[in-house]
Design a protein around this motif. Structure first.
Motif, PDB file in Angstrom:
ATOM      1  N   ALA A 132     -18.092-107.177  27.146  1.00 17.17           N
ATOM      2  CA  ALA A 132     -18.350-107.512  28.550  1.00 17.17           C
ATOM      3  C   ALA A 132     -17.318-106.912  29.491  1.00 17.17           C
ATOM      4  CB  ALA A 132     -18.398-109.030  28.715  1.00 17.17           C
ATOM      5  N   ASP A 133     -16.079-106.779  29.019  1.00 15.71           N
ATOM      6  CA  ASP A 133     -15.017-106.247  29.887  1.00 15.71           C
ATOM      7  C   ASP A 133     -14.792-104.753  29.685  1.00 15.71           C
ATOM      8  OD1 ASP A 133     -14.034-106.476  27.322  1.00 15.71           O
ATOM      9  OD2 ASP A 133     -12.039-107.149  27.924  1.00 15.71           O
ATOM     10  N   GLU A 134     -15.701-104.086  28.973  1.00 16.69           N
ATOM     11  CA  GLU A 134     -15.560-102.657  28.705  1.00 16.69           C
ATOM     12  C   GLU A 134     -16.573-101.845  29.501  1.00 16.69           C
ATOM     13  OE1 GLU A 134     -13.900-102.503  24.106  1.00 16.69           O
ATOM     14  OE2 GLU A 134     -16.074-102.512  24.466  1.00 16.69           O
ATOM     15  N   SER A 135     -16.227-100.596  29.736  1.00 14.36           N
ATOM     16  CA  SER A 135     -17.140 -99.658  30.400  1.00 14.36           C
ATOM     17  C   SER A 135     -16.888 -98.263  29.856  1.00 14.36           C
ATOM     18  CB  SER A 135     -16.941 -99.692  31.915  1.00 14.36           C
ATOM     19  OG  SER A 135     -15.643 -99.237  32.250  1.00 14.36           O
ATOM     20  N   LEU A 136     -17.817 -97.365  30.160  1.00 11.95           N
ATOM     21  CA  LEU A 136     -17.657 -95.960  29.774  1.00 11.95           C
ATOM     22  C   LEU A 136     -16.906 -95.219  30.866  1.00 11.95           C
ATOM     23  CD1 LEU A 136     -21.188 -95.119  28.332  1.00 11.95           C
ATOM     24  CD2 LEU A 136     -19.129 -95.744  27.071  1.00 11.95           C
ATOM     25  N   ASP A 137     -16.097 -94.265  30.451  1.00 15.93           N
ATOM     26  CA  ASP A 137     -15.369 -93.434  31.400  1.00 15.93           C
ATOM     27  C   ASP A 137     -16.295 -92.335  31.924  1.00 15.93           C
ATOM     28  OD1 ASP A 137     -13.269 -92.556  32.893  1.00 15.93           O
ATOM     29  OD2 ASP A 137     -12.196 -91.584  31.254  1.00 15.93           O
ATOM     30  N   ALA A 138     -15.935 -91.721  33.030  1.00 15.39           N
ATOM     31  CA  ALA A 138     -16.721 -90.609  33.589  1.00 15.39           C
ATOM     32  C   ALA A 138     -16.190 -89.291  33.047  1.00 15.39           C
ATOM     33  CB  ALA A 138     -16.667 -90.641  35.103  1.00 15.39           C
ATOM     34  N   ASP A 139     -16.086 -89.192  31.737  1.00  7.51           N
ATOM     35  CA  ASP A 139     -15.542 -88.005  31.074  1.00  7.51           C
ATOM     36  C   ASP A 139     -16.486 -87.655  29.940  1.00  7.51           C
ATOM     37  OD1 ASP A 139     -13.901 -85.963  30.196  1.00  7.51           O
ATOM     38  OD2 ASP A 139     -12.473 -87.280  29.190  1.00  7.51           O
ATOM     39  N   PHE A 140     -17.560 -86.899  30.257  1.00  8.85           N
ATOM     40  CA  PHE A 140     -18.642 -86.654  29.317  1.00  8.85           C
ATOM     41  C   PHE A 140     -18.461 -85.331  28.568  1.00  8.85           C
ATOM     42  CE2 PHE A 140     -21.304 -88.992  32.714  1.00  8.85           C
ATOM     43  CZ  PHE A 140     -20.870 -90.233  32.239  1.00  8.85           C
ATOM     44  N   HIS A 141     -18.755 -85.365  27.268  1.00  4.23           N
ATOM     45  CA  HIS A 141     -18.693 -84.162  26.433  1.00  4.23           C
ATOM     46  C   HIS A 141     -19.916 -84.157  25.517  1.00  4.23           C
ATOM     47  CE1 HIS A 141     -14.454 -83.406  27.592  1.00  4.23           C
ATOM     48  NE2 HIS A 141     -14.416 -84.724  27.653  1.00  4.23           N
ATOM     49  N   ILE A 142     -20.648 -83.052  25.514  1.00  2.00           N
ATOM     50  CA  ILE A 142     -21.879 -82.936  24.743  1.00  2.00           C
ATOM     51  C   ILE A 142     -21.589 -82.329  23.371  1.00  2.00           C
ATOM     52  CG2 ILE A 142     -24.182 -81.899  24.680  1.00  2.00           C
ATOM     53  CD1 ILE A 142     -23.946 -83.986  26.795  1.00  2.00           C
ATOM     54  N   SER A 143     -22.242 -82.857  22.338  1.00  2.00           N
ATOM     55  CA  SER A 143     -22.109 -82.277  21.000  1.00  2.00           C
ATOM     56  C   SER A 143     -22.787 -80.913  20.969  1.00  2.00           C
ATOM     57  CB  SER A 143     -22.730 -83.203  19.953  1.00  2.00           C
ATOM     58  OG  SER A 143     -24.125 -83.350  20.183  1.00  2.00           O
ATOM     59  N   THR A 144     -22.403 -80.079  20.022  1.00  2.00           N
ATOM     60  CA  THR A 144     -22.920 -78.710  19.975  1.00  2.00           C
ATOM     61  C   THR A 144     -24.417 -78.649  19.680  1.00  2.00           C
ATOM     62  OG1 THR A 144     -22.212 -78.551  17.660  1.00  2.00           O
ATOM     63  CG2 THR A 144     -20.699 -77.700  19.330  1.00  2.00           C
ATOM     64  N   GLY A 202     -13.462 -98.371  27.355  1.00  2.00           N
ATOM     65  CA  GLY A 202     -12.330 -99.288  27.404  1.00  2.00           C
ATOM     66  C   GLY A 202     -12.392-100.197  28.608  1.00  2.00           C
ATOM     67  N   PRO A 203     -11.264-100.773  28.999  1.00  2.00           N
ATOM     68  CA  PRO A 203     -11.236-101.705  30.128  1.00  2.00           C
ATOM     69  C   PRO A 203     -11.765-101.066  31.404  1.00  2.00           C
ATOM     70  CG  PRO A 203      -9.162-101.773  28.920  1.00  2.00           C
ATOM     71  CD  PRO A 203      -9.931-100.614  28.374  1.00  2.00           C
ATOM     72  N   GLN A 204     -12.411-101.880  32.234  1.00  3.75           N
ATOM     73  CA  GLN A 204     -12.934-101.375  33.487  1.00  3.75           C
ATOM     74  C   GLN A 204     -11.819-101.035  34.468  1.00  3.75           C
ATOM     75  OE1 GLN A 204     -15.995-103.976  35.041  1.00  3.75           O
ATOM     76  NE2 GLN A 204     -16.922-104.278  33.024  1.00  3.75           N
ATOM     77  N   ASP A 205     -10.673-101.645  34.319  1.00  3.22           N
ATOM     78  CA  ASP A 205      -9.505-101.352  35.149  1.00  3.22           C
ATOM     79  C   ASP A 205      -9.023 -99.937  34.834  1.00  3.22           C
ATOM     80  OD1 ASP A 205      -7.109-101.165  36.490  1.00  3.22           O
ATOM     81  OD2 ASP A 205      -6.341-103.105  35.829  1.00  3.22           O
ATOM     82  N   PHE A 206      -9.102 -99.032  35.810  1.00  5.60           N
ATOM     83  CA  PHE A 206      -8.777 -97.625  35.561  1.00  5.60           C
ATOM     84  C   PHE A 206      -7.304 -97.410  35.244  1.00  5.60           C
ATOM     85  CE2 PHE A 206      -7.615 -97.995  39.990  1.00  5.60           C
ATOM     86  CZ  PHE A 206      -6.575 -97.104  40.156  1.00  5.60           C
TER      87      PHE A 206
END
Length: 373
Positions: A146-158, A168-172
């Motif tokens: 509930a206290d976790e979120s995804l970062d805005a750092d996306f990487h696509i697999s090959t 991780g935590p929503q607190d940046f």
């Protein structure tokens, strides 16, 4: 303006030397290299270099580089066999086939184009005439606490099927907990806890003024995939995590260098109360060791990494040394050596040679490294 095609601007040869602690390996590892700089003929136009090829992608057969110019927008297709600008492909920024403003571009093994930004992933077919968008919810993603979120750092697999993204935590201001692997077609998420995020967070620099946060640096990890393996590393440490994507096994590789420090020192002062103090702290941090990303050569089945570290101070100026480290495909360290060139920029291996982007008087060139060992 048509630029006369240049074959060779620079050639350097370096004889091998032994520096690694493993004497049995080093005694059998004779290493040398040469460098040729070749230029790309742009024809009657100009090749977009404002982003240093950060939005360029290598074709799966390694015959073409698709350099994306977001200002127009269009692809500049660079022929690596003939070293010229082959053609331009017009794109749209908005609309049903809009590229948006991508931070990176990848071409998957089956030829699809992936544009990643801080808000979504856009997948085009190989003909670039059909597009689908994956909107990645940062919070309340199934599989996260509930206290976790995804970062805005996306990487696509090959293969274009998965998304690698920190969670991780929503607190940046807090460190992430690990890396999430998200299947794009189903949005199924799998967690990979990593303490590398927490250990990297000690290098964050902060500017506070009158008790208010003005700015803060951001620590990110590097992700490099080759075959069915994913290397996760930090520019702060001489180590890496190796994830086998087929068996889901994770191994921790800790290396030792006799030529550089094995980790950045943690500064006694990471917070500045003025902009000038923040700049001073940043200048000191730049004098520390910097571990580059990994690069795989499928011809030799070896992995390469380039590192810079402070060599000496000459008055107020810092002189750096550059080190190449060679590993086998399981990331066992084989060799390290001081070299006469800096860490490559946009780079890739082709036919056993390392191609690295260089800007020669605002014209596109590649430094081509030939390694013999």
């Amino acid at each position: 303006m048509r630029i006369t095609f240049l074959l060779i601007l620079l050639s350097i040869f370096c004889l091998s030397c032994s520096n690694q602690s493993d004497e049995s390996t080093e005694s059998e590892f004779d290493f040398s290299y040469s460098i040729d700089t070749v230029m790309v003929d742009p024809g009657d136009g100009i090749i977009y270099l404002k982003r240093w090829l950060n939005t360029a992608a290598l074709s799966p057969d390694k015959k073409m580089v698709f350099n994306f110019n977001p200002d127009i927008p269009e692809f500049e297709v660079i022929d690596l066999e003939n070293l010229n600008l082959d053609r331009r492909i017009k794109m749209e920024k908005e609309g049903p086939q809009g590229t948006g403003d991508p931070s990176s571009v990848l071409i998957s093994a089956d030829g699809k184009f992936f544009f990643t930004s801080f808000v979504d992933v856009r997948e085009f077919n190989a003909q670039l005439d059909s597009m689908k968008t994956y909107t990645i919810p940062k919070e309340k993603f199934e599989g996260l606490d509930a206290d976790e979120s995804l970062d805005a750092d996306f990487h696509i697999s090959t293969d274009g099927k998965y998304l690698f993204v920190p969670y991780g935590p929503q607190d940046f201001q807090k460190a992430k907990n690990g890396l999430a692997i998200v299947e794009l077609s189903t949005s199924k998420l799998k967690k990979m806890p990593l303490d590398l995020f927490e250990r990297s967070n000690q290098y964050v620099r902060t500017w506070m003024e009158n008790g208010n946060l003005q700015s803060q640096t951001r620590e990110t990890l590097s992700y490099y995939q080759f075959k069915d393996k994913l290397i996760i590393s930090s520019h702060n440490f001489n180590e890496a995590f190796l994830n086998d994507l087929t068996t889901d096994s994770l191994s921790h590789k800790v290396f030792n260098s006799e030529l550089t420090a094995n980790a950045k020192k943690v500064s006694e002062r990471n917070t500045g109360n003025t902009f000038e103090e923040m700049m001073e702290i940043g200048e000191e941090a730049q004098k520390q060791v910097e571990f580059g990303t990994f690069l795989y050569d499928d011809k030799s089945d070896k992995v390469f990494r380039f590192t810079t570290d402070l060599d000496r101070m000459i008055g107020d100026s810092a002189a750096f040394k550059n080190v190449i480290t060679i590993f086998d495909s399981d990331l066992n360290q084989l060799h390290e050596e001081v070299v006469d060139f800096k860490r490559p920029n946009f780079s890739f291996f082709k036919d056993g040679k390392l191609y690295s982007y260089v800007n020669v008087e605002d014209e596109l060139g590649f430094a081509v490294f030939t390694f013999d060992f």
